[in-house]
Design a protein around this motif. Structure first.
Motif, PDB file in Angstrom:
ATOM      1  N   TYR A 252      -2.177  11.647  -8.162  1.00 48.09           N
ATOM      2  CA  TYR A 252      -3.403  11.790  -8.946  1.00 48.09           C
ATOM      3  C   TYR A 252      -4.628  11.879  -8.039  1.00 48.09           C
ATOM      4  O   TYR A 252      -5.518  12.726  -8.238  1.00 48.09           O
ATOM      5  N   MET A 253      -4.688  11.005  -7.026  1.00 52.23           N
ATOM      6  CA  MET A 253      -5.849  10.990  -6.130  1.00 52.23           C
ATOM      7  C   MET A 253      -5.851  12.181  -5.190  1.00 52.23           C
ATOM      8  O   MET A 253      -6.907  12.693  -4.818  1.00 52.23           O
ATOM      9  N   LYS A 254      -4.657  12.685  -4.830  1.00 57.36           N
ATOM     10  CA  LYS A 254      -4.569  13.812  -3.911  1.00 57.36           C
ATOM     11  C   LYS A 254      -5.209  15.063  -4.519  1.00 57.36           C
ATOM     12  O   LYS A 254      -5.846  15.862  -3.824  1.00 57.36           O
ATOM     13  N   LYS A 255      -5.062  15.224  -5.816  1.00 52.06           N
ATOM     14  CA  LYS A 255      -5.629  16.397  -6.491  1.00 52.06           C
ATOM     15  C   LYS A 255      -7.154  16.353  -6.496  1.00 52.06           C
ATOM     16  O   LYS A 255      -7.804  17.389  -6.657  1.00 52.06           O
ATOM     17  N   ARG A 256      -7.714  15.177  -6.362  1.00 53.61           N
ATOM     18  CA  ARG A 256      -9.171  15.013  -6.428  1.00 53.61           C
ATOM     19  C   ARG A 256      -9.800  14.756  -5.058  1.00 53.61           C
ATOM     20  O   ARG A 256     -10.970  14.416  -4.974  1.00 53.61           O
ATOM     21  N   ALA A 257      -8.988  14.890  -4.017  1.00 53.13           N
ATOM     22  CA  ALA A 257      -9.478  14.638  -2.661  1.00 53.13           C
ATOM     23  C   ALA A 257      -9.700  15.953  -1.928  1.00 53.13           C
ATOM     24  O   ALA A 257      -9.089  16.979  -2.262  1.00 53.13           O
ATOM     25  N   PRO A 258     -10.587  15.938  -0.928  1.00 51.56           N
ATOM     26  CA  PRO A 258     -10.762  17.141  -0.107  1.00 51.56           C
ATOM     27  C   PRO A 258      -9.452  17.534   0.569  1.00 51.56           C
ATOM     28  O   PRO A 258      -8.615  16.677   0.881  1.00 51.56           O
ATOM     29  N   GLY A 259      -9.280  18.810   0.808  1.00 50.53           N
ATOM     30  CA  GLY A 259      -8.026  19.292   1.387  1.00 50.53           C
ATOM     31  C   GLY A 259      -7.757  18.792   2.784  1.00 50.53           C
ATOM     32  O   GLY A 259      -6.624  18.876   3.274  1.00 50.53           O
ATOM     33  N   LYS A 260      -8.801  18.276   3.482  1.00 46.05           N
ATOM     34  CA  LYS A 260      -8.623  17.825   4.861  1.00 46.05           C
ATOM     35  C   LYS A 260      -8.179  16.364   4.965  1.00 46.05           C
ATOM     36  O   LYS A 260      -8.099  15.826   6.065  1.00 46.05           O
ATOM     37  N   VAL A 261      -7.926  15.715   3.830  1.00 48.75           N
ATOM     38  CA  VAL A 261      -7.439  14.335   3.827  1.00 48.75           C
ATOM     39  C   VAL A 261      -5.931  14.359   3.590  1.00 48.75           C
ATOM     40  O   VAL A 261      -5.452  14.903   2.589  1.00 48.75           O
ATOM     41  N   ASN A 262      -5.197  13.777   4.524  1.00 46.49           N
ATOM     42  CA  ASN A 262      -3.741  13.737   4.423  1.00 46.49           C
ATOM     43  C   ASN A 262      -3.284  12.409   3.814  1.00 46.49           C
ATOM     44  O   ASN A 262      -3.712  11.342   4.248  1.00 46.49           O
ATOM     45  N   PHE A 263      -2.400  12.487   2.824  1.00 43.75           N
ATOM     46  CA  PHE A 263      -1.845  11.301   2.176  1.00 43.75           C
ATOM     47  C   PHE A 263      -0.386  11.140   2.598  1.00 43.75           C
ATOM     48  O   PHE A 263       0.348  12.130   2.748  1.00 43.75           O
ATOM     49  N   SER A 264       0.044   9.881   2.741  1.00 43.90           N
ATOM     50  CA  SER A 264       1.449   9.610   3.052  1.00 43.90           C
ATOM     51  C   SER A 264       1.860   8.272   2.458  1.00 43.90           C
ATOM     52  O   SER A 264       1.022   7.393   2.250  1.00 43.90           O
ATOM     53  N   ILE A 265       3.153   8.158   2.181  1.00 44.82           N
ATOM     54  CA  ILE A 265       3.715   6.910   1.649  1.00 44.82           C
ATOM     55  C   ILE A 265       4.844   6.475   2.565  1.00 44.82           C
ATOM     56  O   ILE A 265       5.763   7.253   2.841  1.00 44.82           O
ATOM     57  N   ASN A 266       4.788   5.244   3.023  1.00 43.88           N
ATOM     58  CA  ASN A 266       5.823   4.691   3.890  1.00 43.88           C
ATOM     59  C   ASN A 266       6.464   3.507   3.177  1.00 43.88           C
ATOM     60  O   ASN A 266       5.849   2.455   3.037  1.00 43.88           O
ATOM     61  N   ASN A 267       7.687   3.660   2.735  1.00 46.46           N
ATOM     62  CA  ASN A 267       8.371   2.620   1.947  1.00 46.46           C
ATOM     63  C   ASN A 267       9.369   1.865   2.810  1.00 46.46           C
ATOM     64  O   ASN A 267      10.457   2.371   3.122  1.00 46.46           O
ATOM     65  N   GLU A 268       8.994   0.654   3.196  1.00 48.05           N
ATOM     66  CA  GLU A 268       9.902  -0.219   3.941  1.00 48.05           C
ATOM     67  C   GLU A 268      10.336  -1.417   3.104  1.00 48.05           C
ATOM     68  O   GLU A 268      10.880  -2.394   3.608  1.00 48.05           O
ATOM     69  N   SER A 269      10.083  -1.335   1.807  1.00 49.41           N
ATOM     70  CA  SER A 269      10.384  -2.458   0.919  1.00 49.41           C
ATOM     71  C   SER A 269      11.823  -2.376   0.420  1.00 49.41           C
ATOM     72  O   SER A 269      12.343  -1.297   0.143  1.00 49.41           O
ATOM     73  N   SER A 270      12.439  -3.555   0.297  1.00 47.31           N
ATOM     74  CA  SER A 270      13.782  -3.636  -0.276  1.00 47.31           C
ATOM     75  C   SER A 270      13.723  -3.921  -1.772  1.00 47.31           C
ATOM     76  O   SER A 270      14.745  -3.917  -2.448  1.00 47.31           O
ATOM     77  N   ALA A 271      12.516  -4.188  -2.276  1.00 44.69           N
ATOM     78  CA  ALA A 271      12.353  -4.463  -3.702  1.00 44.69           C
ATOM     79  C   ALA A 271      12.231  -3.147  -4.462  1.00 44.69           C
ATOM     80  O   ALA A 271      11.537  -2.222  -4.030  1.00 44.69           O
ATOM     81  N   ALA A 272      12.911  -3.058  -5.610  1.00 45.99           N
ATOM     82  CA  ALA A 272      12.885  -1.836  -6.409  1.00 45.99           C
ATOM     83  C   ALA A 272      11.896  -1.924  -7.556  1.00 45.99           C
ATOM     84  O   ALA A 272      11.329  -0.913  -7.980  1.00 45.99           O
ATOM     85  N   THR A 273      11.676  -3.131  -8.074  1.00 44.48           N
ATOM     86  CA  THR A 273      10.773  -3.309  -9.219  1.00 44.48           C
ATOM     87  C   THR A 273       9.857  -4.506  -8.982  1.00 44.48           C
ATOM     88  O   THR A 273      10.175  -5.418  -8.203  1.00 44.48           O
ATOM     89  N   ILE A 274       8.728  -4.513  -9.687  1.00 45.02           N
ATOM     90  CA  ILE A 274       7.812  -5.656  -9.686  1.00 45.02           C
ATOM     91  C   ILE A 274       7.328  -5.871 -11.111  1.00 45.02           C
ATOM     92  O   ILE A 274       7.395  -4.963 -11.940  1.00 45.02           O
TER      93      ILE A 274
END
Length: 388
Positions: A252-274
């Motif tokens: 959602y935020m990527k669509k509203r951000a300037p094209g020169k901002v790079n987004f990434s997700i790093n998942n090191e969690s062993s939990a599946a739900t909260i």
């Protein structure tokens, strides 16, 4: 509110300092007066003992005896010329029986408290002795009284500050809740009206190209209204999958951000739900991602969302490569109204922290920040949160 609290704290502190300073001064004055009187009493007692040894007349004996009888509260030790204890007065004999070294320990203590008084016993031969004495219970109480009062005053000031702080926090919470409820209520009527207008637009096929965008905006407004309505009451927690939730908000935020901002997700969690309130938790993530975007110089940089957990907490770290936060501003970041932006009310981070603290028993903190290098905010969610 904060300035008023600080003013009351300052006034209370000055009053406490004044009370303690006067008490210490007056107690010191009294203790010195009592100390002089006690030393005079010891001199009189020593003179009475010496008089009884020299003058055996009835008058002298009666006067000396009256002085001896009236001195029943001051502990005393008499030593010979070799500093050996030969007699004592007003000392508990039970302590002597239980501890053979008690008198010697008491003698060492008396030597530190008061100067000895010379004492002459007998006439033929004359025995030169020294009279050591300790402080009476009254003198000890007067000396320790300021300390006791200082503790009492400190406890009183602490209690008052806690009560004032608690009251102010309660008032602030009521203001937040009232504002949120009123906002949600005010948005309800125009939202209902807009939904009605959308249905009318659908009757005309020529409006099809605008209906989709209008419906998206209405859904967005409904989400905002839902968020504010949940601030005003205890929200219900639900079990949600972590990764899709994060991916949805980042997308959602990527669509509203300037094209020169790079987004990434790093998942090191062993939990599946909260267990969270999805509506409010999304709001927290949105605020953090918006702040990260605003921190980018010229709309260029990178934002990463890192997921991890331990046995107690699930962590979401939102890291940006923006301008960072100065050390002086870090303690103020979560204060309502604080902002370094030219626009905005400075409520986003304050609301986000309240959402995590009050509704999820978690926290929102600044994990790290460095000027011109970026900031990392950490969201902490307990893994054992109960679903209401």
């Amino acid at each position: 509110m904060v300035a008023k609290l600080f003013k009351w704290q300052s006034v209370l502190l000055l009053i406490a300092i004044g009370i303690v300073a006067f008490t210490i001064y007056y107690s010191t004055h009294l203790s010195k007066k009592i100390e002089r009187e006690e030393r005079q009493r010891v001199h009189e007692w020593a003179l009475a003992v010496s008089t009884m040894a020299i003058d055996t007349s009835a008058t002298a004996l009666e006067l000396a005896n009256s002085i001896l009888v009236n001195n029943e509260d001051m502990p005393m030790l008499i030593t010979d010329s070799l500093e050996q204890i030969i007699d004592y007065k007003n000392i508990d004999t039970n302590n002597i029986k239980n501890n053979p070294e008690f008198l010697n320990q008491l003698l060492a203590s008396f030597k530190n408290e008061n100067k000895p008084i010379d004492l002459r016993l007998g006439t033929d031969p004359v025995i030169n002795c020294k009279l050591y004495y300790g402080n009476t219970r009254l003198l000890s109480e007067v000396r320790y009284y300021p300390i006791v009062q200082l503790v009492i005053v400190a406890l009183f000031i602490g209690l008052v500050v806690i009560l004032i702080t608690t009251h102010n926090k309660s008032t602030q919470n009521q203001v937040w809740a009232g504002m949120a409820k009123e906002t949600a209520h005010q948005m309800g009527t125009p939202l209902t009206s807009l939904q009605g207008w959308i249905e009318l637009l659908k009757d005309n096929p020529d409006n099809a190209y605008i209906i989709e965008d209008v419906e998206k905006d209405v859904e967005r407004l409904k989400l905002v209204s839902d968020r504010f309505s949940k601030i005003g009451s205890k929200p219900k927690l639900e079990t949600v999958e972590i990764l899709p939730l994060i991916e949805e908000m980042v997308s959602y935020m990527k669509k509203r951000a300037p094209g020169k901002v790079n987004f990434s997700i790093n998942n090191e969690s062993s939990a599946a739900t909260i267990n969270v309130s999805k509506t409010l938790f999304n709001w927290v993530l949105e605020n953090l991602l918006k702040n990260a975007l605003d921190a980018m110089e010229n709309g260029v940089g990178a934002i990463s969302v890192e997921l991890s957990n331990n046995n107690q907490y699930f962590y979401v770290d939102v890291k940006d490569t923006g301008k960072g936060i100065s050390a002086a501003n870090i303690p103020k970041v979560f204060n309502p109204g604080f902002t370094t932006k030219k626009r905005g009310w400075g409520l986003g981070l304050s609301l986000s922290k309240r959402i995590m603290n009050h509704f999820h028993n978690g926290d929102l903190v600044i994990k790290h920040s460095e000027l011109n290098k970026g900031t990392t905010f950490r969201v902490c969610v307990p893994l054992n949160s109960e679903i209401l």
